[in-house]
Design an enzyme around this catalytic site. Structure first.
Site, PDB file in Angstrom:
ATOM      1  N   ASP A   1      23.505  31.088   5.457  1.00 30.13           N
ATOM      2  CA  ASP A   1      23.183  31.015   6.855  1.00 30.13           C
ATOM      3  C   ASP A   1      23.270  32.672   7.334  1.00 30.13           C
ATOM      4  O   ASP A   1      23.870  33.501   8.098  1.00 30.13           O
ATOM      5  CB  ASP A   1      24.558  30.781   7.805  1.00 30.13           C
ATOM      6  CG  ASP A   1      24.891  29.117   7.283  1.00 30.13           C
ATOM      7  OD1 ASP A   1      23.837  28.482   6.980  1.00 30.13           O
ATOM      8  OD2 ASP A   1      26.067  28.845   7.458  1.00 30.13           O
TER       9      ASP A   1
ATOM     10  N   GLU B   1      19.521  22.550  13.805  1.00 31.52           N
ATOM     11  CA  GLU B   1      20.854  23.563  13.845  1.00 31.52           C
ATOM     12  C   GLU B   1      20.021  24.640  13.387  1.00 31.52           C
ATOM     13  O   GLU B   1      18.814  24.878  13.330  1.00 31.52           O
ATOM     14  CB  GLU B   1      21.662  23.411  12.708  1.00 31.52           C
ATOM     15  CG  GLU B   1      21.232  23.062  11.221  1.00 31.52           C
ATOM     16  CD  GLU B   1      22.337  22.655  10.283  1.00 31.52           C
ATOM     17  OE1 GLU B   1      23.402  21.966  10.765  1.00 31.52           O
ATOM     18  OE2 GLU B   1      22.239  22.558   8.936  1.00 31.52           O
TER      19      GLU B   1
HETATM   20  O1  FUB Z   1      27.128  26.803   6.404  1.00 28.24           O
HETATM   21  C1  FUB Z   1      27.551  25.998   7.261  1.00 28.24           C
HETATM   22  C2  FUB Z   1      26.556  25.060   7.868  1.00 28.24           C
HETATM   23  O2  FUB Z   1      25.526  24.795   7.009  1.00 28.24           O
HETATM   24  C3  FUB Z   1      25.848  26.166   8.909  1.00 28.24           C
HETATM   25  O3  FUB Z   1      26.483  25.940  10.241  1.00 28.24           O
HETATM   26  C4  FUB Z   1      24.426  25.154   9.074  1.00 28.24           C
HETATM   27  O4  FUB Z   1      23.529  25.756   9.817  1.00 28.24           O
HETATM   28  C5  FUB Z   1      24.304  24.914   7.679  1.00 28.24           C
HETATM   29  O5  FUB Z   1      23.301  25.974   7.158  1.00 28.24           O
END
Ligand code: FUB
Length: 333
Positions: free
Chosen positions: A44, A215
């Protein structure tokens, strides 16, 4: 600078060989960053340019109970990276217990604001969500600003995680965020202590660009158009990827145009959750993202990589070619 540790493209292969599987740590050509750009499990990645330095603020990609702090990385040229350990620690966030995720960074008025997700809340009965910390320096130490989450509940079905902060040309700051297949946009108060209604009175406006959205949203503006990028698929698997839309207004509507970042079975899998560097001097664009090493099936084994991103003459983003060599040095001064 706090606890800086420098890695060069050529030296990082040796470091990777110690901390992780050596199979994905190829030595890059001279003058290239290599991918991943620094060793360790980091996901991320949030890209920012502060004071003529490139910065990357990633999630420490471990099991949720061990995600209790953030490291940051700085570079003058995209090739030589210095690690700044523990720039934000869970002990300085009184309401957080686990799952510190997905930084978003803003410099305003000489202060550096570090937005983060914490606790992976599953309902409004739990404490957690999106918080903000502040420091006088990009390398921290950052301290929680509010003593509570800035967004601590579900709105329009969006889990409060994966925030990105976008400053529009009129100086207004917006936060775009959301997991669980829903994206919202909110207008931030100018001191980042909360949210405030937009011109039409809406506070949490849903901008989910389509059923593929999962997301990791982010926004940028180019030639007067608003670009929304986001991740699709499951982050633990090979199909995680990035798609985008373009709109005339910050609130959309955003209609999905297509995927521009995804796995390459010869290079890496699960390429997603991106941010960008834009170097104004030469108008070069870099996509910063995480991916899984080839053959690695452990969901949290994610590494941070950088590749070039290009537009066509009409402003559409061209599919990104993910690489092992990474990007050429591009000193900021
Ligand atoms: O790293 C945790 C979670 O994994 C993130 O919040 C999401 O976007 C995914 O990449």
């Amino acid at each position: 600078m706090r606890s800086g540790r420098a890695f060069t493209g050529a030296a990082f292969a040796a470091v990777c060989a110690v901390v992780a599987a050596p199979t994905w740590a190829a030595t890059p050509p001279a003058g290239y960053s290599g991918n991943p750009v620094f060793p360790g499990w980091y996901a991320d990645p949030e890209a920012a340019i502060f004071d003529h330095q490139y910065w990357i603020y990633p999630t420490t990609s471990l099991k949720y109970s061990a995600q209790v702090g953030f490291d940051a990385f700085s570079s003058p040229d995209l090739v030589h990276w210095t690690k700044h350990a523990d720039v934000l620690d869970i002990k300085d966030i009184p309401w957080a217990k686990k799952a510190l995720w997905a930084p978003a960074m803003v410099e305003k008025g000489g202060k550096y604001y570090f937005f983060f997700g914490a606790n992976d809340i599953q309902s409004d009965k739990e404490i957690g969500g999106i918080g903000v910390a502040v420091s006088d320096k990009p390398e921290g130490p950052f301290k929680d600003l509010l003593g509570k989450p800035l967004i601590g509940a579900f709105h329009n079905g969006a889990q409060p995680i994966d925030q990105f902060v976008f400053k529009d040309d009129d100086g207004t700051y917006y936060m775009i965020y959301g997991g669980w297949k829903h994206a919202n946009i909110v207008r931030l108060k100018s001191d980042f202590t909360g949210v405030e209604p937009m011109a039409d009175g809406t506070v949490f406006r849903e901008i989910t660009p389509g059923p593929e959205y999962v997301e990791g949203p982010m926004m940028f503006k180019r030639s007067g158009k608003y670009y929304l990028m986001w991740s699709e698929g499951g982050w633990t698997g090979p199909d995680y990827s990035v798609a985008y839309a373009i709109a005339d207004k910050v609130t959309g509507p955003f209609k999905r145009i297509g995927k521009i970042l995804q796995q390459d079975p010869k290079i890496a899998t699960g390429a997603g959750h991106n941010s960008l560097f834009h170097v104004a001097r030469d108008d070069s664009w870099y996509i910063v993202y995480h991916r899984h090493p080839l053959g690695d099936t452990i969901g949290n084994d994610r590494v941070t990589s950088i590749d070039r991103m290009y537009f066509d003459k009409d402003g559409y983003i061209l599919p990104v070619k993910i690489t092992n060599e990474g990007v050429k040095a591009n000193p900021l001064q």
